[in-house]
Design an enzyme around this catalytic site. Sequence first.
Site, PDB file in Angstrom:
ATOM      1  N   TYR A   1      -0.981  -0.341  12.981  1.00 19.13           N
ATOM      2  CA  TYR A   1      -2.150   0.314  13.579  1.00 19.13           C
ATOM      3  C   TYR A   1      -2.046   0.223  15.098  1.00 19.13           C
ATOM      4  CZ  TYR A   1      -4.277  -0.115   8.938  1.00 19.13           C
ATOM      5  OH  TYR A   1      -4.547  -0.050   7.596  1.00 19.13           O
TER       6      TYR A   1
ATOM      7  N   LYS B   1      -5.399  10.789   8.046  1.00 20.54           N
ATOM      8  CA  LYS B   1      -6.393  10.847   6.982  1.00 20.54           C
ATOM      9  C   LYS B   1      -6.665  12.290   6.586  1.00 20.54           C
ATOM     10  CE  LYS B   1      -6.966   6.418   7.206  1.00 20.54           C
ATOM     11  NZ  LYS B   1      -6.514   5.503   6.129  1.00 20.54           N
TER      12      LYS B   1
ATOM     13  N   ASP C   1      -1.631  -5.457  -0.509  1.00 20.74           N
ATOM     14  CA  ASP C   1      -1.747  -6.200   0.747  1.00 20.74           C
ATOM     15  C   ASP C   1      -1.916  -7.683   0.426  1.00 20.74           C
ATOM     16  OD1 ASP C   1      -2.557  -7.419   3.118  1.00 20.74           O
ATOM     17  OD2 ASP C   1      -3.894  -5.789   3.694  1.00 20.74           O
TER      18      ASP C   1
ATOM     19  N   LYS D   1       0.960   8.570  10.034  1.00 17.26           N
ATOM     20  CA  LYS D   1       0.072   8.835   8.895  1.00 17.26           C
ATOM     21  C   LYS D   1      -1.282   9.307   9.405  1.00 17.26           C
ATOM     22  CE  LYS D   1      -1.912   5.507   6.330  1.00 17.26           C
ATOM     23  NZ  LYS D   1      -1.987   4.384   5.375  1.00 17.26           N
TER      24      LYS D   1
ATOM     25  N   HIS E   1      -0.114  -2.567   2.893  1.00 21.17           N
ATOM     26  CA  HIS E   1      -1.242  -2.150   3.725  1.00 21.17           C
ATOM     27  C   HIS E   1      -1.598  -3.277   4.692  1.00 21.17           C
ATOM     28  CE1 HIS E   1      -5.669  -2.649   4.228  1.00 21.17           C
ATOM     29  NE2 HIS E   1      -5.653  -1.362   4.510  1.00 21.17           N
TER      30      HIS E   1
ATOM     31  N   GLU F   1       2.916  -1.290   7.269  1.00 29.58           N
ATOM     32  CA  GLU F   1       2.009  -0.417   8.007  1.00 29.58           C
ATOM     33  C   GLU F   1       1.816  -0.948   9.422  1.00 29.58           C
ATOM     34  OE1 GLU F   1      -2.060   1.989   6.919  1.00 29.58           O
ATOM     35  OE2 GLU F   1      -1.884  -0.056   6.176  1.00 29.58           O
TER      36      GLU F   1
ATOM     37  N   ASN G   1      -8.258  -5.339   7.448  1.00 31.95           N
ATOM     38  CA  ASN G   1      -9.343  -4.380   7.556  1.00 31.95           C
ATOM     39  C   ASN G   1      -9.659  -3.761   6.201  1.00 31.95           C
ATOM     40  OD1 ASN G   1      -7.960  -1.549   7.263  1.00 31.95           O
ATOM     41  ND2 ASN G   1      -6.602  -2.760   8.554  1.00 31.95           N
TER      42      ASN G   1
ATOM     43  N   GLU H   1      -3.235  -0.443  -2.366  1.00 41.20           N
ATOM     44  CA  GLU H   1      -3.836  -1.311  -1.352  1.00 41.20           C
ATOM     45  C   GLU H   1      -5.159  -1.911  -1.805  1.00 41.20           C
ATOM     46  OE1 GLU H   1      -6.436   0.943   1.893  1.00 41.20           O
ATOM     47  OE2 GLU H   1      -4.447   1.854   1.760  1.00 41.20           O
TER      48      GLU H   1
ATOM     49  N   GLU I   1      -1.054   9.533  -0.208  1.00 43.11           N
ATOM     50  CA  GLU I   1      -1.543   8.169  -0.412  1.00 43.11           C
ATOM     51  C   GLU I   1      -2.936   8.094  -1.028  1.00 43.11           C
ATOM     52  OE1 GLU I   1      -2.638   4.298   2.373  1.00 43.11           O
ATOM     53  OE2 GLU I   1      -0.919   5.556   2.892  1.00 43.11           O
TER      54      GLU I   1
ATOM     55  N   ASP J   1      -3.341  10.389   3.742  1.00 42.62           N
ATOM     56  CA  ASP J   1      -4.071   9.315   3.065  1.00 42.62           C
ATOM     57  C   ASP J   1      -5.481   9.766   2.732  1.00 42.62           C
ATOM     58  OD1 ASP J   1      -5.107   6.935   2.163  1.00 42.62           O
ATOM     59  OD2 ASP J   1      -4.832   5.833   4.030  1.00 42.62           O
TER      60      ASP J   1
END
Length: 393
Positions: A349, A182, A298, A180, A328, A347, A54, A271, A245, A219
Amino acid sequence: MTMKITSIRQGVVPISSQIANAYIDFSKMTASVVAITIEAGDGRQATGYGFNSNGRYAQPGLLAERFIPRLEEAGELAAHPDGGFDPIPAWTAMMRNEKPGGHGERSVAVGVLDMALWDAAAKLAGLPLWKLLANRYNGGKADDAAWVYAAGGYYHPGKDIDGLVEEMKRYLGMGYSTVKMKIGGSPGMAVREALLLDLGRIEAVLKLLDGDGSRLCVDVNGRFGLHAALSYAASIQGFGLRWYEEPLDPLDYSTHATLAEQYVPPIATGENLFSMVDARNLIRHGGLRPDRDILQMDPALSYGLVEYLRTLQMLREHGWSARRCVPHGGHQFALNIAVGLGLGGNESYPEVFAPFGGFATGVPVQDSRVRMPEVPGVGFEAKNELYAVLKDL
């Protein structure tokens, strides 16, 4: 024994979501997917799959015009000394007639194909990719499990602090102990106003974590200039966060060095660096500290594992441990690399970027650690929703 690529197919799939970080929204995000079939000299064959992480869009043009034709024209490829398929000669064929520099989107297209080549290589060997990597590059040693953290806390229309806390509570219930969120995503606000808003969000999540800052990462996604980065740093320094981050533009190395002089706890970045050379410039000029800071390059976005192996070698030469690397992307490819090459983790998600993020179906997360299944290749076939997309190729 020689190897030959017999088929390459590509497609584009959406990974759109009504979420945003401090810099972009994901409402029109896409991903490239590829399938590569490789035949060994003894008649065995395997199909490997790949996709891009992503944050970068699908690359159908670059794949169709340059990199797939070069692979198709590569002919017979030399095997690895262990007798198995070696992605490095195929990677070299892809990069023929490419000048150095200009890594942005090209590195994504190559990374998609590289992932599929490694998936096929492990399948031909009858091994999980993590075990193949441990055997070839880590003296046969692999970790029992990988440390993972739940990446979320995105901005979403109508989502308030209570919604953020409920999201983090769900991650804890899934077995993650580190999460984590944002920050920095309040466009139009003055720095002080945005900071006060984010401090309220951070403190609410810390309360959920019993005040343990080591279980929380924040982040910025490269949004801040130096003034904002330093203002936030001064305010969050006492929280003891797991890391701060990507507070700055990823290529602004000297400003990173200035921040590192002022902010004592760990900084994480990398990343959006897509080559060994860019990563080396960060290490040389970014002021990062090998005893605490985290590197997030990544492999799926940065020319694949072939280039990532060069990056790890560069880090060793500069006194950095692979344990400081936490890629990442939240995908199974990086998870295999983390386990097989002894990285610091990966990481994850849990609720966004489906079906590409996450792990094999039914594999539990316990105290932010996940074990790898004994599935040949990367393990895509053991992730039901993802394999439903890939197998159409």
